[in-house]
Scaffold this motif. Sequence first.
Motif, mmCIF file in Angstrom:
data_model
loop_
_atom_site.group_PDB
_atom_site.id
_atom_site.type_symbol
_atom_site.label_atom_id
_atom_site.label_comp_id
_atom_site.label_asym_id
_atom_site.label_seq_id
_atom_site.Cartn_x
_atom_site.Cartn_y
_atom_site.Cartn_z
ATOM 1 N N LEU A 2 0.924 -1.203 0.116
ATOM 2 C CA LEU A 2 0.161 0.059 0.000
ATOM 3 C C LEU A 2 1.023 1.293 0.144
ATOM 4 N N GLY A 3 0.893 2.197 -1.245
ATOM 5 C CA GLY A 3 1.439 3.307 -1.338
ATOM 6 C C GLY A 3 0.862 4.329 -0.969
ATOM 7 N N LEU A 4 1.531 5.503 -0.185
ATOM 8 C CA LEU A 4 0.777 6.728 0.294
ATOM 9 C C LEU A 4 1.132 7.920 -0.451
ATOM 10 N N HIS A 5 1.703 7.677 -1.633
ATOM 11 C CA HIS A 5 2.108 8.869 -2.455
ATOM 12 C C HIS A 5 1.081 10.072 -2.307
ATOM 13 N N ASP A 17 4.049 1.349 2.182
ATOM 14 C CA ASP A 17 5.228 2.237 1.844
ATOM 15 C C ASP A 17 4.860 3.906 1.824
ATOM 16 N N THR A 18 5.652 4.594 2.236
ATOM 17 C CA THR A 18 5.660 6.062 2.126
ATOM 18 C C THR A 18 7.265 6.891 1.662
ATOM 19 N N SER A 19 7.234 8.043 2.342
ATOM 20 C CA SER A 19 8.349 8.790 1.990
ATOM 21 C C SER A 19 8.415 9.873 2.885
ATOM 22 N N SER A 20 9.613 10.311 3.163
ATOM 23 C CA SER A 20 9.671 11.532 4.147
ATOM 24 C C SER A 20 9.050 12.833 3.500
ATOM 25 N N ASN A 21 8.972 13.038 2.344
ATOM 26 C CA ASN A 21 8.681 14.098 1.551
ATOM 27 C C ASN A 21 6.876 14.057 1.181
ATOM 28 N N TYR A 22 6.427 12.974 1.635
ATOM 29 C CA TYR A 22 5.152 12.684 1.172
ATOM 30 C C TYR A 22 4.151 13.547 2.314
ATOM 31 N N LEU A 23 2.890 13.923 1.857
ATOM 32 C CA LEU A 23 1.928 14.763 2.696
ATOM 33 C C LEU A 23 2.721 16.133 3.077
ATOM 34 N N GLY A 24 3.066 16.652 2.039
ATOM 35 C CA GLY A 24 4.053 17.926 2.500
ATOM 36 C C GLY A 24 4.947 17.770 3.848
ATOM 37 N N PHE A 25 5.766 16.441 3.491
ATOM 38 C CA PHE A 25 6.821 16.287 4.715
ATOM 39 C C PHE A 25 6.152 16.028 5.957
ATOM 40 N N ARG A 26 5.093 15.495 5.954
ATOM 41 C CA ARG A 26 4.254 15.089 7.147
ATOM 42 C C ARG A 26 3.706 13.702 7.240
ATOM 43 N N SER A 27 4.160 13.032 6.270
ATOM 44 C CA SER A 27 3.657 11.631 6.451
ATOM 45 C C SER A 27 4.184 10.944 7.600
ATOM 46 N N HIS A 28 5.161 10.928 7.916
ATOM 47 C CA HIS A 28 5.680 10.066 9.192
ATOM 48 C C HIS A 28 4.817 10.487 10.360
ATOM 49 N N VAL A 64 7.058 -1.421 7.304
ATOM 50 C CA VAL A 64 7.042 -0.130 6.826
ATOM 51 C C VAL A 64 8.228 0.381 6.031
ATOM 52 N N SER A 65 8.284 0.688 4.691
ATOM 53 C CA SER A 65 9.268 1.154 4.002
ATOM 54 C C SER A 65 8.944 2.809 3.841
ATOM 55 N N THR A 66 9.995 3.564 3.766
ATOM 56 C CA THR A 66 10.095 4.835 3.391
ATOM 57 C C THR A 66 11.130 5.262 2.659
ATOM 58 N N LYS A 67 11.262 6.609 2.345
ATOM 59 C CA LYS A 67 12.364 7.017 1.291
ATOM 60 C C LYS A 67 13.014 8.250 1.834
ATOM 61 N N VAL A 78 4.403 -4.851 -5.925
ATOM 62 C CA VAL A 78 3.973 -3.614 -6.566
ATOM 63 C C VAL A 78 3.457 -2.448 -5.458
ATOM 64 N N ALA A 79 3.958 -1.384 -5.395
ATOM 65 C CA ALA A 79 3.468 -0.500 -4.463
ATOM 66 C C ALA A 79 2.259 0.383 -5.087
ATOM 67 N N VAL A 80 1.189 0.502 -4.727
ATOM 68 C CA VAL A 80 0.067 1.118 -5.439
ATOM 69 C C VAL A 80 -0.729 2.007 -4.371
ATOM 70 N N GLY A 81 -0.964 3.019 -4.876
ATOM 71 C CA GLY A 81 -2.055 4.084 -4.047
ATOM 72 C C GLY A 81 -3.143 4.193 -4.154
ATOM 73 N N THR A 82 -4.008 4.255 -2.961
ATOM 74 C CA THR A 82 -5.559 4.644 -3.014
ATOM 75 C C THR A 82 -5.885 5.105 -1.896
#
Length: 285
Positions: free
Chosen positions: A10-13, A34-45, A61-64, A243-247
């Motif tokens: 599950l991707g959180l882009h 799967d997320t990233s440090s910059n997702y949701l305006g750098f507020r994902s974590h 949990v994976s991040t970038k 496959v990481a997929v967002g929804t």
Amino acid sequence: MRGADPRVVLGLHRSRHERRLLTGALDLGVTALDTSSNYLGFRSHQALARTAGDLLPKFTVSTKVGYFPGPDGAEHSLDPVRLHAAVEQAAGDLGREPDLVFLHNPEHSLREAAPHNQDALVQACAALDAAVAKGLCAAWGVASWDPLPLLSLIDTTVPRPAVLMVRAGLLVGARTLDAADALTEAWGLESGKVWGMSPFGGSTSTPVWDRVDPRVFLRDGSRLSRVQAAFRTAYHLPRVGSVAVGTDGPAHLGELVGALAAGVDERTVQEYRRLLRDRSRAQPA
């Protein structure tokens, strides 16, 4: 030899990071996030820890890391000190160490195959290697939107990632698919250690999915929708194990999970890739 069963991440882009999505994913057996440090305006974590901190132990949990807040928006950096600090911050903001941290689009800062670029890549990978050794994350990988610039930089001096993430699916061009395969081989990764991302090229509602019928790639896809067939085929373009997929909709996620039972016609996929290569060669570089 038969590989491992395909897996949905599950991707959180573009996600709103709602709790109901995470509980819905768990109900479907989707336990990778799967997320990233910059997702949701750098507020994902922080958002994940606030809205679903009690659920996170149930996920891998994976991040970038690689993008940072800058005066003009997001900026990219391969500075090893900044990367190491970003992994440290990710663990603190999530309230747990990530299972996997990706070096996010290193090609963004590697435009030419010059010696200093290879050194920058080596140092960036070494920073994530050190983060693993320090216990800030369990493993590290590379997530690359355009793997082609990385190919000329990879040799035995570049630390080997545990996982490679690349674009996957019917909208990925021949050069990118071939570069992903070459990078996978250069790093000696099995397909189970390669992840796909953006299987719909950004959206399932774009007109292209009304014009093509991906069910031709499946051995028995008559009961699946075109979107389901496109998703299932993405695991073979290129060959990936996850496959990481967002929804934001658990129902949509459930449809994608349901597509995994379908079999893919490998010969049709290979013929499609041959056609892609022929078309690519016919076009000016």
